[in-house]
Design a protein around this motif. Sequence first.
Motif, mmCIF file in Angstrom:
data_model
loop_
_atom_site.group_PDB
_atom_site.id
_atom_site.type_symbol
_atom_site.label_atom_id
_atom_site.label_comp_id
_atom_site.label_asym_id
_atom_site.label_seq_id
_atom_site.Cartn_x
_atom_site.Cartn_y
_atom_site.Cartn_z
ATOM 1 N N ASP A 1 -5.439 2.369 0.320
ATOM 2 C CA ASP A 1 -4.807 2.329 1.637
ATOM 3 C C ASP A 1 -3.753 3.419 1.768
ATOM 4 O OD1 ASP A 1 -6.394 0.232 2.403
ATOM 5 O OD2 ASP A 1 -4.807 -1.289 2.349
ATOM 6 N N GLU A 2 -3.057 3.731 0.695
ATOM 7 C CA GLU A 2 -2.058 4.808 0.731
ATOM 8 C C GLU A 2 -2.731 6.143 1.039
ATOM 9 O OE1 GLU A 2 1.004 4.164 0.903
ATOM 10 O OE2 GLU A 2 0.988 2.122 0.113
ATOM 11 N N HIS A 3 -3.886 6.387 0.437
ATOM 12 C CA HIS A 3 -4.626 7.636 0.703
ATOM 13 C C HIS A 3 -5.148 7.663 2.134
ATOM 14 C CE1 HIS A 3 -4.415 9.274 -3.334
ATOM 15 N NE2 HIS A 3 -4.666 8.052 -3.777
ATOM 16 N N LYS A 4 -5.581 6.515 2.624
ATOM 17 C CA LYS A 4 -6.046 6.438 4.013
ATOM 18 C C LYS A 4 -4.889 6.716 4.972
ATOM 19 C CE LYS A 4 -9.482 2.968 2.832
ATOM 20 N NZ LYS A 4 -9.797 1.534 2.889
ATOM 21 N N ALA A 5 -3.746 6.103 4.709
ATOM 22 C CA ALA A 5 -2.572 6.315 5.563
ATOM 23 C C ALA A 5 -2.134 7.777 5.525
ATOM 24 C CB ALA A 5 -1.432 5.404 5.123
ATOM 25 N N LEU A 6 -2.178 8.380 4.353
ATOM 26 C CA LEU A 6 -1.812 9.793 4.225
ATOM 27 C C LEU A 6 -2.745 10.660 5.065
ATOM 28 C CD1 LEU A 6 -0.010 11.925 2.933
ATOM 29 C CD2 LEU A 6 -1.573 11.945 0.985
ATOM 30 N N TYR A 7 -4.025 10.348 5.040
ATOM 31 C CA TYR A 7 -4.999 11.096 5.850
ATOM 32 C C TYR A 7 -4.649 10.976 7.340
ATOM 33 C CZ TYR A 7 -9.301 12.670 7.986
ATOM 34 O OH TYR A 7 -10.206 13.347 8.768
ATOM 35 N N VAL A 8 -4.342 9.761 7.781
ATOM 36 C CA VAL A 8 -3.985 9.554 9.193
ATOM 37 C C VAL A 8 -2.720 10.346 9.540
ATOM 38 C CG1 VAL A 8 -3.247 7.857 10.914
ATOM 39 C CG2 VAL A 8 -5.135 7.317 9.362
#
Length: 109
Positions: free
Chosen positions: A66-73
């Motif tokens: 989820d941290e990587h997903k949030a970073l992408y966003v």
Amino acid sequence: MWRDAFKPTQILDSLCKKNSLPAAEYRWEEVKMDNKIFKVPPEAFPEEASVRNKRRVADENWSVDDEHKALYVLQHWEEMPGYGYKLVPEHVEIRSLYNPENPGLVQVR
């Protein structure tokens, strides 16, 4: 490992609150933000997460994903209709600073 004081999910959550948006909805390979869905490509994850996702294994690393997903966003926040703008990554100065009045004495590091 995140070096910032706040994790990407915390920063994204703060942006949502600031813009009166509902909280991000983390899905398997995407993040839903209000009416926008960010498709997160496999390259946004470290290699070990990609292997885990191919096997569709959900484990204790789910929150790290989820941290990587949030970073992408966050990196694509300017694509957010009506709310988006380009976010500037923080810059950390790591060199020593000296004052010419006190040569040889480190002022700030």
